[in-house]
Design a protein around this motif. Structure first.
Motif, PDB file in Angstrom:
ATOM      1  N   ARG A  28      20.877 -90.612  12.617  1.00  0.00           N
ATOM      2  CA  ARG A  28      21.592 -91.878  12.481  1.00  0.00           C
ATOM      3  C   ARG A  28      20.718 -93.097  12.776  1.00  0.00           C
ATOM      4  O   ARG A  28      21.213 -94.207  12.892  1.00  0.00           O
ATOM      5  CB  ARG A  28      22.817 -91.884  13.403  1.00  0.00           C
ATOM      6  CG  ARG A  28      23.818 -90.794  13.101  1.00  0.00           C
ATOM      7  CD  ARG A  28      24.484 -90.974  11.764  1.00  0.00           C
ATOM      8  NE  ARG A  28      25.166 -92.272  11.764  1.00  0.00           N
ATOM      9  CZ  ARG A  28      25.494 -92.932  10.673  1.00  0.00           C
ATOM     10  NH1 ARG A  28      25.216 -92.455   9.492  1.00  0.00           N
ATOM     11  NH2 ARG A  28      26.108 -94.096  10.755  1.00  0.00           N
ATOM     12  N   CYS A  29      19.418 -92.883  12.887  1.00  0.00           N
ATOM     13  CA  CYS A  29      18.495 -93.965  13.212  1.00  0.00           C
ATOM     14  C   CYS A  29      17.876 -94.522  11.935  1.00  0.00           C
ATOM     15  O   CYS A  29      17.510 -93.770  11.029  1.00  0.00           O
ATOM     16  CB  CYS A  29      17.398 -93.452  14.143  1.00  0.00           C
ATOM     17  SG  CYS A  29      16.241 -94.743  14.626  1.00  0.00           S
ATOM     18  N   LEU A  30      17.744 -95.847  11.881  1.00  0.00           N
ATOM     19  CA  LEU A  30      17.141 -96.495  10.727  1.00  0.00           C
ATOM     20  C   LEU A  30      15.625 -96.322  10.693  1.00  0.00           C
ATOM     21  O   LEU A  30      15.023 -96.305   9.618  1.00  0.00           O
ATOM     22  CB  LEU A  30      17.489 -97.991  10.746  1.00  0.00           C
ATOM     23  CG  LEU A  30      18.979 -98.316  10.739  1.00  0.00           C
ATOM     24  CD1 LEU A  30      19.199 -99.799  10.955  1.00  0.00           C
ATOM     25  CD2 LEU A  30      19.615 -97.842   9.448  1.00  0.00           C
ATOM     26  N   ASP A  31      15.004 -96.214  11.854  1.00  0.00           N
ATOM     27  CA  ASP A  31      13.547 -96.101  11.971  1.00  0.00           C
ATOM     28  C   ASP A  31      13.213 -95.098  13.082  1.00  0.00           C
ATOM     29  O   ASP A  31      12.797 -95.486  14.173  1.00  0.00           O
ATOM     30  CB  ASP A  31      12.961 -97.480  12.282  1.00  0.00           C
ATOM     31  CG  ASP A  31      11.446 -97.503  12.271  1.00  0.00           C
ATOM     32  OD1 ASP A  31      10.843 -96.585  11.685  1.00  0.00           O
ATOM     33  OD2 ASP A  31      10.875 -98.439  12.857  1.00  0.00           O
ATOM     34  N   PRO A  32      13.422 -93.792  12.830  1.00  0.00           N
ATOM     35  CA  PRO A  32      13.307 -92.791  13.903  1.00  0.00           C
ATOM     36  C   PRO A  32      11.867 -92.433  14.272  1.00  0.00           C
ATOM     37  O   PRO A  32      11.297 -91.482  13.754  1.00  0.00           O
ATOM     38  CB  PRO A  32      14.042 -91.587  13.341  1.00  0.00           C
ATOM     39  CG  PRO A  32      13.851 -91.701  11.862  1.00  0.00           C
ATOM     40  CD  PRO A  32      13.814 -93.177  11.562  1.00  0.00           C
ATOM     41  N   ILE A  35      18.173 -92.823  23.680  1.00  0.00           N
ATOM     42  CA  ILE A  35      18.916 -91.547  23.645  1.00  0.00           C
ATOM     43  C   ILE A  35      17.961 -90.400  23.937  1.00  0.00           C
ATOM     44  O   ILE A  35      18.270 -89.497  24.726  1.00  0.00           O
ATOM     45  CB  ILE A  35      19.608 -91.340  22.279  1.00  0.00           C
ATOM     46  CG1 ILE A  35      20.712 -92.372  22.063  1.00  0.00           C
ATOM     47  CG2 ILE A  35      20.139 -89.920  22.132  1.00  0.00           C
ATOM     48  CD1 ILE A  35      21.982 -92.137  22.812  1.00  0.00           C
ATOM     49  N   GLN A  36      16.803 -90.416  23.322  1.00  0.00           N
ATOM     50  CA  GLN A  36      15.803 -89.368  23.536  1.00  0.00           C
ATOM     51  C   GLN A  36      15.421 -89.288  25.010  1.00  0.00           C
ATOM     52  O   GLN A  36      15.393 -88.202  25.598  1.00  0.00           O
ATOM     53  CB  GLN A  36      14.573 -89.655  22.676  1.00  0.00           C
ATOM     54  CG  GLN A  36      13.488 -88.628  22.787  1.00  0.00           C
ATOM     55  CD  GLN A  36      12.214 -89.047  22.075  1.00  0.00           C
ATOM     56  OE1 GLN A  36      12.014 -90.221  21.737  1.00  0.00           O
ATOM     57  NE2 GLN A  36      11.333 -88.084  21.848  1.00  0.00           N
ATOM     58  N   LEU A  37      15.159 -90.429  25.620  1.00  0.00           N
ATOM     59  CA  LEU A  37      14.793 -90.479  27.032  1.00  0.00           C
ATOM     60  C   LEU A  37      15.938 -89.984  27.915  1.00  0.00           C
ATOM     61  O   LEU A  37      15.728 -89.186  28.833  1.00  0.00           O
ATOM     62  CB  LEU A  37      14.396 -91.901  27.418  1.00  0.00           C
ATOM     63  CG  LEU A  37      14.028 -92.150  28.875  1.00  0.00           C
ATOM     64  CD1 LEU A  37      12.807 -91.341  29.265  1.00  0.00           C
ATOM     65  CD2 LEU A  37      13.796 -93.633  29.109  1.00  0.00           C
ATOM     66  N   ASP A  38      17.152 -90.422  27.623  1.00  0.00           N
ATOM     67  CA  ASP A  38      18.311 -90.010  28.418  1.00  0.00           C
ATOM     68  C   ASP A  38      18.537 -88.503  28.347  1.00  0.00           C
ATOM     69  O   ASP A  38      18.840 -87.863  29.362  1.00  0.00           O
ATOM     70  CB  ASP A  38      19.570 -90.747  27.952  1.00  0.00           C
ATOM     71  CG  ASP A  38      19.518 -92.240  28.243  1.00  0.00           C
ATOM     72  OD1 ASP A  38      18.677 -92.671  29.048  1.00  0.00           O
ATOM     73  OD2 ASP A  38      20.342 -92.971  27.651  1.00  0.00           O
ATOM     74  N   MET A  39      18.381 -87.913  27.166  1.00  0.00           N
ATOM     75  CA  MET A  39      18.600 -86.472  27.024  1.00  0.00           C
ATOM     76  C   MET A  39      17.531 -85.682  27.777  1.00  0.00           C
ATOM     77  O   MET A  39      17.820 -84.670  28.412  1.00  0.00           O
ATOM     78  CB  MET A  39      18.630 -86.067  25.546  1.00  0.00           C
ATOM     79  CG  MET A  39      19.791 -86.650  24.742  1.00  0.00           C
ATOM     80  SD  MET A  39      21.433 -86.367  25.442  1.00  0.00           S
ATOM     81  CE  MET A  39      21.802 -87.948  26.139  1.00  0.00           C
ATOM     82  N   ASN A  58      18.894 -98.363  16.071  1.00  0.00           N
ATOM     83  CA  ASN A  58      17.566 -98.853  15.731  1.00  0.00           C
ATOM     84  C   ASN A  58      16.563 -97.982  16.490  1.00  0.00           C
ATOM     85  O   ASN A  58      16.950 -97.038  17.173  1.00  0.00           O
ATOM     86  CB  ASN A  58      17.412-100.340  16.062  1.00  0.00           C
ATOM     87  CG  ASN A  58      17.653-100.640  17.524  1.00  0.00           C
ATOM     88  OD1 ASN A  58      17.632 -99.765  18.379  1.00  0.00           O
ATOM     89  ND2 ASN A  58      17.876-101.917  17.823  1.00  0.00           N
ATOM     90  N   ARG A  59      15.293 -98.290  16.370  1.00  0.00           N
ATOM     91  CA  ARG A  59      14.265 -97.451  16.995  1.00  0.00           C
ATOM     92  C   ARG A  59      14.435 -97.372  18.510  1.00  0.00           C
ATOM     93  O   ARG A  59      14.363 -96.292  19.091  1.00  0.00           O
ATOM     94  CB  ARG A  59      12.876 -97.970  16.664  1.00  0.00           C
ATOM     95  CG  ARG A  59      11.773 -97.087  17.263  1.00  0.00           C
ATOM     96  CD  ARG A  59      10.382 -97.654  17.111  1.00  0.00           C
ATOM     97  NE  ARG A  59      10.125 -98.066  15.746  1.00  0.00           N
ATOM     98  CZ  ARG A  59       9.099 -98.816  15.391  1.00  0.00           C
ATOM     99  NH1 ARG A  59       8.239 -99.248  16.280  1.00  0.00           N
ATOM    100  NH2 ARG A  59       8.919 -99.149  14.137  1.00  0.00           N
TER     101      ARG A  59
END
Length: 98
Positions: A68-72, A33-37, A26-27
């Motif tokens: 793979r995100c429904l609402d990226p 994931i974005q923050l972790d990377m 989900n968002r």
């Protein structure tokens, strides 16, 4: 030693990328994931010898999560920077207290 760390890290990131490709996000999951990377990118610089390859793999994990995100809806860069700097400051404060 840096070469060994970089090689192990590359394998871990490739495995993470494959894991992310098999998930649906989900968002908030995508943004995490974005923050972790981004956090890993800033934290790993001192431990690796092939920064370009690691940066590429981190982006690939982020891209896989985006696909793979429904609402990226990604986090904006200033928000990412603020969150990462707050975490790094907290880590620094904790290590100073030890």
């Amino acid at each position: 030693q840096e070469s060994v760390i970089s090689t192990v890290l590359k394998l871990c990131l490739k495995s993470l990328q494959e894991f992310v490709r098999l998930q649906t996000f989900n968002r908030s999951g995508f943004q995490q994931i974005q923050l972790d990377m981004e956090f890993l990118k800033s934290s790993l610089k001192e431990f690796i010898d092939d920064e370009a390859a690691i940066s590429f793999l981190l982006k690939e994990v982020n891209n896989a999560a985006h696909e793979r995100c429904l609402d990226p809806i990604p986090l904006e860069a200033p928000i990412l920077d603020k969150l990462i700097n707050a975490k790094l400051a907290k880590i620094k404060e904790q290590s100073a207290n030890m």
